[in-house]
Design a protein around this motif. Structure first.
Motif, PDB file in Angstrom:
ATOM      1  N   ALA A 113     -25.327 -31.173 -13.357  1.00 41.74           N
ATOM      2  CA  ALA A 113     -24.531 -31.776 -14.426  1.00 41.74           C
ATOM      3  C   ALA A 113     -25.131 -31.559 -15.814  1.00 41.74           C
ATOM      4  O   ALA A 113     -24.446 -31.770 -16.819  1.00 41.74           O
ATOM      5  N   LYS A 114     -26.398 -31.128 -15.898  1.00 42.78           N
ATOM      6  CA  LYS A 114     -27.042 -30.949 -17.205  1.00 42.78           C
ATOM      7  C   LYS A 114     -26.397 -29.797 -17.956  1.00 42.78           C
ATOM      8  O   LYS A 114     -26.203 -28.714 -17.408  1.00 42.78           O
ATOM      9  N   GLN A 115     -26.068 -30.032 -19.222  1.00 42.65           N
ATOM     10  CA  GLN A 115     -25.415 -29.023 -20.040  1.00 42.65           C
ATOM     11  C   GLN A 115     -26.298 -28.527 -21.187  1.00 42.65           C
ATOM     12  O   GLN A 115     -25.922 -27.598 -21.899  1.00 42.65           O
ATOM     13  N   SER A 118     -30.575 -23.698 -20.817  1.00 47.71           N
ATOM     14  CA  SER A 118     -30.100 -22.321 -20.725  1.00 47.71           C
ATOM     15  C   SER A 118     -29.942 -21.910 -19.265  1.00 47.71           C
ATOM     16  O   SER A 118     -30.436 -22.585 -18.351  1.00 47.71           O
ATOM     17  N   GLU A 119     -29.285 -20.795 -19.071  1.00 45.08           N
ATOM     18  CA  GLU A 119     -29.081 -20.280 -17.714  1.00 45.08           C
ATOM     19  C   GLU A 119     -30.418 -19.964 -17.053  1.00 45.08           C
ATOM     20  O   GLU A 119     -30.613 -20.221 -15.870  1.00 45.08           O
ATOM     21  N   GLN A 120     -31.339 -19.419 -17.836  1.00 42.84           N
ATOM     22  CA  GLN A 120     -32.655 -19.089 -17.288  1.00 42.84           C
ATOM     23  C   GLN A 120     -33.416 -20.343 -16.885  1.00 42.84           C
ATOM     24  O   GLN A 120     -34.027 -20.406 -15.813  1.00 42.84           O
ATOM     25  N   THR A 121     -33.387 -21.374 -17.747  1.00 42.96           N
ATOM     26  CA  THR A 121     -34.077 -22.626 -17.442  1.00 42.96           C
ATOM     27  C   THR A 121     -33.478 -23.273 -16.194  1.00 42.96           C
ATOM     28  O   THR A 121     -34.207 -23.801 -15.346  1.00 42.96           O
ATOM     29  N   ARG A 122     -32.164 -23.233 -16.071  1.00 40.99           N
ATOM     30  CA  ARG A 122     -31.513 -23.791 -14.885  1.00 40.99           C
ATOM     31  C   ARG A 122     -31.989 -23.058 -13.622  1.00 40.99           C
ATOM     32  O   ARG A 122     -32.293 -23.678 -12.608  1.00 40.99           O
ATOM     33  N   TYR A 123     -32.063 -21.739 -13.693  1.00 37.66           N
ATOM     34  CA  TYR A 123     -32.494 -20.935 -12.555  1.00 37.66           C
ATOM     35  C   TYR A 123     -33.931 -21.300 -12.157  1.00 37.66           C
ATOM     36  O   TYR A 123     -34.234 -21.466 -10.965  1.00 37.66           O
ATOM     37  N   VAL A 124     -34.805 -21.421 -13.153  1.00 33.36           N
ATOM     38  CA  VAL A 124     -36.208 -21.773 -12.884  1.00 33.36           C
ATOM     39  C   VAL A 124     -36.308 -23.174 -12.287  1.00 33.36           C
ATOM     40  O   VAL A 124     -37.029 -23.407 -11.309  1.00 33.36           O
ATOM     41  N   ASN A 125     -35.573 -24.129 -12.867  1.00 34.77           N
ATOM     42  CA  ASN A 125     -35.619 -25.506 -12.372  1.00 34.77           C
ATOM     43  C   ASN A 125     -35.073 -25.628 -10.950  1.00 34.77           C
ATOM     44  O   ASN A 125     -35.598 -26.401 -10.143  1.00 34.77           O
ATOM     45  N   GLU A 126     -34.024 -24.868 -10.654  1.00 35.22           N
ATOM     46  CA  GLU A 126     -33.490 -24.876  -9.287  1.00 35.22           C
ATOM     47  C   GLU A 126     -34.536 -24.358  -8.308  1.00 35.22           C
ATOM     48  O   GLU A 126     -34.672 -24.873  -7.187  1.00 35.22           O
ATOM     49  N   GLY A 127     -35.289 -23.366  -8.743  1.00 37.67           N
ATOM     50  CA  GLY A 127     -36.360 -22.841  -7.904  1.00 37.67           C
ATOM     51  C   GLY A 127     -37.472 -23.857  -7.687  1.00 37.67           C
ATOM     52  O   GLY A 127     -38.003 -23.990  -6.579  1.00 37.67           O
ATOM     53  N   GLU A 184     -30.303 -35.220  -2.984  1.00 38.78           N
ATOM     54  CA  GLU A 184     -28.905 -35.206  -3.402  1.00 38.78           C
ATOM     55  C   GLU A 184     -28.779 -35.591  -4.866  1.00 38.78           C
ATOM     56  O   GLU A 184     -28.033 -34.962  -5.633  1.00 38.78           O
ATOM     57  N   TYR A 185     -29.522 -36.632  -5.241  1.00 37.01           N
ATOM     58  CA  TYR A 185     -29.467 -37.067  -6.632  1.00 37.01           C
ATOM     59  C   TYR A 185     -29.960 -35.961  -7.557  1.00 37.01           C
ATOM     60  O   TYR A 185     -29.312 -35.631  -8.566  1.00 37.01           O
ATOM     61  N   ALA A 186     -31.117 -35.367  -7.242  1.00 27.19           N
ATOM     62  CA  ALA A 186     -31.729 -34.372  -8.125  1.00 27.19           C
ATOM     63  C   ALA A 186     -30.841 -33.145  -8.278  1.00 27.19           C
ATOM     64  O   ALA A 186     -30.688 -32.618  -9.392  1.00 27.19           O
ATOM     65  N   ASN A 187     -30.252 -32.677  -7.186  1.00 33.34           N
ATOM     66  CA  ASN A 187     -29.376 -31.505  -7.271  1.00 33.34           C
ATOM     67  C   ASN A 187     -28.140 -31.797  -8.124  1.00 33.34           C
ATOM     68  O   ASN A 187     -27.728 -30.969  -8.946  1.00 33.34           O
ATOM     69  N   ASN A 188     -27.555 -32.980  -7.942  1.00 34.92           N
ATOM     70  CA  ASN A 188     -26.378 -33.353  -8.738  1.00 34.92           C
ATOM     71  C   ASN A 188     -26.738 -33.534 -10.205  1.00 34.92           C
ATOM     72  O   ASN A 188     -25.985 -33.135 -11.106  1.00 34.92           O
TER      73      ASN A 188
END
Length: 375
Positions: free
Chosen positions: A75-77, A80-89, A67-71
């Motif tokens: 919240a990170k701004q 980039s969109e690509q980095t966010r997608y990779v990190n979520e994966g 829960e902490y990690a997903n939140n």
């Protein structure tokens, strides 16, 4: 207002604390530290009270790492969109299955060691293990999340600080693979296709995938044999102004054979545009679908794999065509500075670090020239 001051690092910080009753009628204190301003602290305290009253308040002491990690990532701004997608994966596929169900405040160094071991032993669907560079990136992602947890005072101590140096994953230097002159000629002579220009540009100019897919005809000067990199095709087929790096915004000289291939390719594009009529979406792209739309990364990759499967040439990554370009230039005696400018490296150090092993002949010629000067 239940807000209090405390000192940390010689600076004044704030925390809130208020009492509530749980469903059993027992009193408990809701408390959170780490605020650098009164306004921020007051706002957080109000949110906590509202959350408690709605029954959605989460006690940091019971919050799971998942829960902490997903939140935290949401919240990170500053990514980039690509980095966010990779990190979520990375979170979903590699991190949370191992430590996601552990309360954040109870994650210990042995859990981190287990995560590293699991990553190093993991076998992917294609039968290969995770690359060392990927493991290092996943490790860095988790480590950054715990640093943020310390700063927010969700946890007192970062478990990563207790990790033995020898346990930390080390990313090996990426292998630089490339085709020889013979392999390159064999590949280029093995087929004809409306998108063959993709590979011609990669081999003759060293352009990156996104640079080729984002190249416009307005940036092509066929009369003077020049290309200008001013935009790229980025994540999710989005056109992005500028190159990957500042040095990537550059002009590239192209030889007559590439000029001829571009002229031939433009004839094909004009014909497709005429046939599609109103259905054609003109983005002025050199490489595009038959309807003018950008070529997606996934379709591009599938096309590259199909071409490799239909040839007898040793398979390499598409990015290795960039290395092939550099290798052929250096073996022909081209100065590394010219190669740096052509490839759009940020500095000549990057070029030398990447391709120094390809330049033994340059070193040999240098010492021979020195010998001639002194004898």
């Amino acid at each position: 207002m239940p807000m209090y001051e405390y000192q940390k690092g010689g600076k004044t910080h704030y925390y809130y604390a208020f009492e509530v009753k749980d469903t059993n009628g027992d009193r408990k204190t809701i408390k959170k530290r780490g605020f650098t301003g009164k306004t921020e602290c007051r706002a957080a305290e109000r949110e906590a009270r509202v959350a408690w009253e709605k029954g959605s308040y989460i006690d940091p002491s019971t919050m799971l790492y998942a829960e902490y990690a997903n939140n935290w990532l949401e919240a990170k701004q500053d990514i980039s969109e690509q980095t966010r997608y990779v990190n979520e994966g990375h979170l979903k596929n590699h991190i949370l299955p191992v430590i996601g169900n552990i309360p954040l405040q109870k994650v210990k160094v042995n859990h981190i060691e287990l995560l590293i071991k699991t990553l190093q032993e993991k076998v992917l669907a294609n039968g290969k293990k995770l690359a060392g560079g990927t493991i290092k990136k996943i490790y860095n992602l988790v480590q950054t999340s715990f640093k943020a947890a310390v700063q927010k005072e969700y946890i007192i101590r970062d478990p990563f600080t207790l990790l033995d140096k020898g346990s930390k994953p080390q990313a090996k230097k990426a292998n630089v693979d490339y085709w020889t002159k013979e392999e390159t000629k064999e590949f280029l002579n093995s087929f004809e296709h409306r998108q063959k220009i993709l590979f011609i540009l990669a081999i003759y100019t060293g352009m990156r995938r996104g640079e080729i897919l984002g190249l416009r005809w307005k940036d092509v000067d066929l009369e003077n044999g020049q290309l200008r990199i001013s935009q790229i095709l980025a994540f999710k087929s989005k056109i992005k102004d500028g190159a990957k790096t500042l040095a990537g915004n550059r002009s590239i000289s192209i030889p007559p054979i590439v000029v001829a291939e571009l002229r031939k390719h433009r004839t094909v594009i004009i014909q497709e545009k005429w046939e599609a009529k109103d259905k054609y979406k003109d983005h002025d792209l050199v490489v595009c679908g038959k309807d003018g739309r950008p070529v997606s990364w996934s379709n591009f990759h599938k096309f590259w794999i199909r071409r490799l499967e239909k040839t007898t040439v040793r398979p390499i990554r598409f990015h290795d065509l960039r290395h092939t370009c550099a290798s052929l230039l250096l073996s022909a005696g081209t100065h590394p500075k010219i190669v740096q400018e052509l490839l759009g490296h940020s500095s000549i150090k990057v070029t030398l670090d990447t391709y120094s092993h390809m330049m033994p002949n340059i070193q040999a010629d240098a010492v021979k020239n020195l010998e001639k000067m002194l004898t």
